[in-house]
Design a protein around this motif. Structure first.
Motif, PDB file in Angstrom:
ATOM      1  N   GLY A  83      -2.362   8.587   6.745  1.00  0.00           N
ATOM      2  CA  GLY A  83      -2.432   8.858   5.588  1.00  0.00           C
ATOM      3  C   GLY A  83      -3.891   8.611   4.940  1.00  0.00           C
ATOM      4  O   GLY A  83      -4.729   8.112   5.483  1.00  0.00           O
ATOM      5  N   VAL A 148       1.977   2.223  -1.682  1.00  0.00           N
ATOM      6  CA  VAL A 148       1.506   3.266  -0.892  1.00  0.00           C
ATOM      7  C   VAL A 148       2.194   4.182  -1.821  1.00  0.00           C
ATOM      8  O   VAL A 148       3.521   4.286  -2.030  1.00  0.00           O
ATOM      9  CB  VAL A 148       2.056   3.121   0.531  1.00  0.00           C
ATOM     10  CG1 VAL A 148       1.940   4.694   1.081  1.00  0.00           C
ATOM     11  CG2 VAL A 148       1.404   2.192   1.425  1.00  0.00           C
ATOM     12  N   THR A 150       3.866   8.144  -2.426  1.00  0.00           N
ATOM     13  CA  THR A 150       4.270   9.431  -1.833  1.00  0.00           C
ATOM     14  C   THR A 150       3.751  10.579  -2.806  1.00  0.00           C
ATOM     15  O   THR A 150       4.225  10.605  -4.065  1.00  0.00           O
ATOM     16  CB  THR A 150       5.633   9.394  -1.778  1.00  0.00           C
ATOM     17  OG1 THR A 150       5.992   8.381  -0.768  1.00  0.00           O
ATOM     18  CG2 THR A 150       6.366  10.820  -1.219  1.00  0.00           C
ATOM     19  N   VAL A 154      -1.429  16.378  -1.591  1.00  0.00           N
ATOM     20  CA  VAL A 154      -2.585  15.467  -1.486  1.00  0.00           C
ATOM     21  C   VAL A 154      -3.441  15.509  -2.376  1.00  0.00           C
ATOM     22  O   VAL A 154      -3.864  16.557  -3.089  1.00  0.00           O
ATOM     23  CB  VAL A 154      -2.899  15.465   0.054  1.00  0.00           C
ATOM     24  CG1 VAL A 154      -1.648  15.295   0.837  1.00  0.00           C
ATOM     25  CG2 VAL A 154      -3.652  16.867   0.309  1.00  0.00           C
ATOM     26  N   ALA A 173      -2.894   3.366  -0.406  1.00  0.00           N
ATOM     27  CA  ALA A 173      -2.882   4.879   0.335  1.00  0.00           C
ATOM     28  C   ALA A 173      -1.837   5.563  -0.162  1.00  0.00           C
ATOM     29  O   ALA A 173      -1.001   5.303  -1.070  1.00  0.00           O
ATOM     30  CB  ALA A 173      -2.465   4.178   1.683  1.00  0.00           C
ATOM     31  N   GLU A 174      -2.096   6.822   0.145  1.00  0.00           N
ATOM     32  CA  GLU A 174      -0.957   7.562  -0.267  1.00  0.00           C
ATOM     33  C   GLU A 174      -0.675   8.522   1.160  1.00  0.00           C
ATOM     34  O   GLU A 174      -1.310   8.941   1.905  1.00  0.00           O
ATOM     35  CB  GLU A 174      -1.619   8.778  -1.217  1.00  0.00           C
ATOM     36  CG  GLU A 174      -2.824   9.706  -0.544  1.00  0.00           C
ATOM     37  CD  GLU A 174      -3.023  11.040  -1.740  1.00  0.00           C
ATOM     38  OE1 GLU A 174      -2.842  10.552  -2.764  1.00  0.00           O
ATOM     39  OE2 GLU A 174      -3.731  11.899  -1.068  1.00  0.00           O
ATOM     40  N   ALA A 175       0.613   9.307   1.109  1.00  0.00           N
ATOM     41  CA  ALA A 175       1.027   9.884   2.183  1.00  0.00           C
ATOM     42  C   ALA A 175       2.043  10.768   1.476  1.00  0.00           C
ATOM     43  O   ALA A 175       2.167  11.028   0.195  1.00  0.00           O
ATOM     44  CB  ALA A 175       1.660   9.060   3.129  1.00  0.00           C
ATOM     45  N   GLU A 194       7.269   0.833   4.898  1.00  0.00           N
ATOM     46  CA  GLU A 194       6.233   1.897   5.323  1.00  0.00           C
ATOM     47  C   GLU A 194       4.910   1.354   5.846  1.00  0.00           C
ATOM     48  O   GLU A 194       4.373   0.554   5.074  1.00  0.00           O
ATOM     49  CB  GLU A 194       6.045   2.666   3.919  1.00  0.00           C
ATOM     50  CG  GLU A 194       5.004   4.085   4.136  1.00  0.00           C
ATOM     51  CD  GLU A 194       4.901   4.834   3.097  1.00  0.00           C
ATOM     52  OE1 GLU A 194       4.455   5.966   3.084  1.00  0.00           O
ATOM     53  OE2 GLU A 194       5.478   4.735   1.902  1.00  0.00           O
ATOM     54  N   ARG A 196       1.243   2.605   7.196  1.00  0.00           N
ATOM     55  CA  ARG A 196       0.285   3.788   7.425  1.00  0.00           C
ATOM     56  C   ARG A 196      -1.219   3.336   8.117  1.00  0.00           C
ATOM     57  O   ARG A 196      -1.663   2.291   7.602  1.00  0.00           O
ATOM     58  CB  ARG A 196      -0.046   4.201   5.857  1.00  0.00           C
ATOM     59  CG  ARG A 196       1.132   4.927   5.077  1.00  0.00           C
ATOM     60  CD  ARG A 196       1.395   6.259   6.134  1.00  0.00           C
ATOM     61  NE  ARG A 196       2.621   6.610   5.514  1.00  0.00           N
ATOM     62  CZ  ARG A 196       3.309   7.969   5.939  1.00  0.00           C
ATOM     63  NH1 ARG A 196       2.732   8.728   6.656  1.00  0.00           N
ATOM     64  NH2 ARG A 196       4.494   8.056   5.582  1.00  0.00           N
TER      65      ARG A 196
END
Length: 244
Positions: A83, A148, A150, A154, A173-175, A194, A196
């Motif tokens: 991510g 994190v 979602t 993106v 973070a991002e995913a 989660e 990443r």
């Protein structure tokens, strides 16, 4: 007298690890150790759930339903993969374990800014993994701990990265899948994690700065330490308060 012998569960917890794509699954699988003599070693299944929260929720939900129907339910669900990392807290190549799995763009745009769906009076936008599991896994892997996000789209600009930081203090973070996986787990009253590995900075999309290979290698390293942590903390899973 004839009959069907009762099913026996494995001594350790059953864990479902969902990734978006096969490359992530293979990285996780490469790190998982072989059978352990420990009587609490977890039994791990891997699932390629697809890209995005909807695909992740649908595939994870199906896997959980099939397991429950076979009288072999899971005890823990994990969303894992690579991510984007918010700088400087999550540099490229580092690991993040979520202490909050949050849907960043589930809500409404208003003249005064974004409103999460919870502010509209329904739904939820965050799932909280078990703190004991988060802390133990982060300590074992050297991962940073933080929210994190979602996202369905993106982040590709500095302005949006700044807006997400402002709405989600401490975000790392991002995913695109964690919240979908967590929603499916919640339907079965299961805890979620989660994990990443950071492949790129969140912000303007500079493919030259991406390090997908390094992130996949970090993911493999993390899951080399995963099963001992989960095995030792099996009582945390057993005491989890399952709910509708």
């Amino acid at each position: 007298m004839t009959g069907t012998a009762p099913r026996t569960r494995p001594p350790g917890p059953r864990v479902l690890i969902a990734t978006a794509v096969p490359a992530e699954r293979d990285a996780v699988a490469s790190g998982l150790p072989g059978p352990s003599p420990g009587d609490r070693a977890p039994v791990v299944d891997l699932l390629v759930a697809g890209v995005g929260p909807a695909a992740a929720a649908a595939a994870t939900g199906r896997a959980l339903a099939l397991a429950a129907a076979a009288d072999a339910p899971y005890d823990l669900v994990v969303s894992a993969g690579i991510g984007g990392g918010f700088q400087p807290g999550a540099p490229v190549g580092s690991l993040v374990v979520a202490d909050a799995v949050t849907a960043a763009d589930l809500g409404a745009e208003t003249p005064d800014g974004f409103l999460p769906v919870t502010d509209l009076g329904f739904g939820r936008v965050t799932h909280l993994p078990p703190p004991a599991l988060v802390s133990a896994l982060a300590a074992a892997t050297g991962a940073a701990v933080g929210p994190v996000l979602t996202v369905s789209t993106v982040t590709g600009s500095a302005a949006r990265a700044d807006a997400l930081r402002a709405r989600h203090p401490g975000v790392l973070a991002e995913a695109m899948e964690g919240f979908g996986v967590a929603e499916a787990a919640a339907l079965y009253g299961l805890p979620v994690l989660e994990v990443r590995a950071v492949s790129n900075p969140v912000g303007p999309r500079d493919r030259e700065a991406w390090r997908i290979g390094a992130a996949l290698a970090a993911l493999t390293g993390a899951f080399g330490k995963f099963t001992p942590v989960i095995g030792k903390l099996a009582p945390v899973l057993e005491s989890w308060n399952r709910h509708d």
